[in-house]
Design an enzyme around this catalytic site. Sequence first.
Site, short mmCIF file in Angstrom:
data_model
loop_
_atom_site.label_atom_id
_atom_site.label_comp_id
_atom_site.label_asym_id
_atom_site.label_seq_id
_atom_site.Cartn_x
_atom_site.Cartn_y
_atom_site.Cartn_z
N LYS A 52 -17.50 45.22 -42.05
CA LYS A 52 -16.88 45.02 -40.73
C LYS A 52 -17.40 45.97 -39.65
O LYS A 52 -17.37 45.62 -38.47
CB LYS A 52 -15.35 45.13 -40.85
CG LYS A 52 -14.71 43.97 -41.57
CD LYS A 52 -13.20 44.03 -41.48
CE LYS A 52 -12.56 42.82 -42.12
NZ LYS A 52 -11.09 42.78 -41.91
N ASP A 95 -8.62 39.61 -36.45
CA ASP A 95 -7.54 40.22 -37.22
C ASP A 95 -6.36 40.60 -36.32
O ASP A 95 -5.20 40.46 -36.71
CB ASP A 95 -8.03 41.48 -37.95
CG ASP A 95 -8.84 41.16 -39.19
OD1 ASP A 95 -8.63 40.08 -39.77
OD2 ASP A 95 -9.68 41.99 -39.58
#
Length: 300
Positions: free
Chosen positions: A78, A115
């Site tokens: 990420k 997210d």
Amino acid sequence: MNANSDRPYVPGKPYAEVIGDPIAQSKSPAIHNFWIAGLGIDAEYRRCHVHPDELPDYIARVRQDADWRGCNVTMPHKQAIIPLLDRLDPLARRIGAVNTVVRADDGTLTGYNTDAGGFLEPLRPHLATTHLFRMARILGTGGAARAIIAALAAENVVIVLAGRDPAKARALLDELDPGGEHHAVDIAHFAQPTDFAFDDRHGCFDVIVNASPLGMAGQPPLAFDLTHAPPGSVVYDIVTHPLDTPLLQQAHAAGLPTVDGLSMLIGQAAEAFERFFGQAPLRQDGDSELRRLLTAPSQP
């Protein structure tokens, strides 16, 4: 065929995928292919195992693939993927992590973070109300916590961030919301009962968030005593295996509202799906049919 992909390559068929190391446990293919089937789109969604040292070659390859619509990004990529992209969405830049990459027709790649939006989705009915005060107790300082901190800070929530290293927690708060009046504590602070008398919480919003892997199958238990939860707190656990964690069981028994880990998982996937395929997924009855699919014994 991608040597690390779980499906054969079909030329001319649009596809997206999830990458990570490991990746076999990902529920993303089940979620996205469920929505693809529901909309009747001629596309597919795969999983692809990408080792950290393979990430640059992977990105170079998919840039040239006109059928590749993008990918979801799981650990440990990420943050490592950011220098390999052409653009960053402002929210992803602020969070410092990317979980969604989208390819433009010219091969340029943009990184997003869904997210944060996925985490907030089940809290939107609460946050639509005007409050006198909002506070979150967040447990964990890992990658998932970054998006959660940024999301809640943007909603004017005062954060108490708990980690094994309070200095790391403090640094994370200062990085993500330097102007906020937030607090960092040792996660052990919440392990023992407290007789603290909470003030009148009428007109206030409180949320307890487990943003750590504690309580997940194969991980140590989360030590959180519910006496640290103000009356009426929403208890939110992002762990998905098991779905009904000990923290959520405690909250149920105490009559507190709860949010499980599938809520964030499905919410972030919905935002990514629309970026990949140009259509919003069909979502009905609280995603009940999709939830049944994801919790069936055959699902990893």
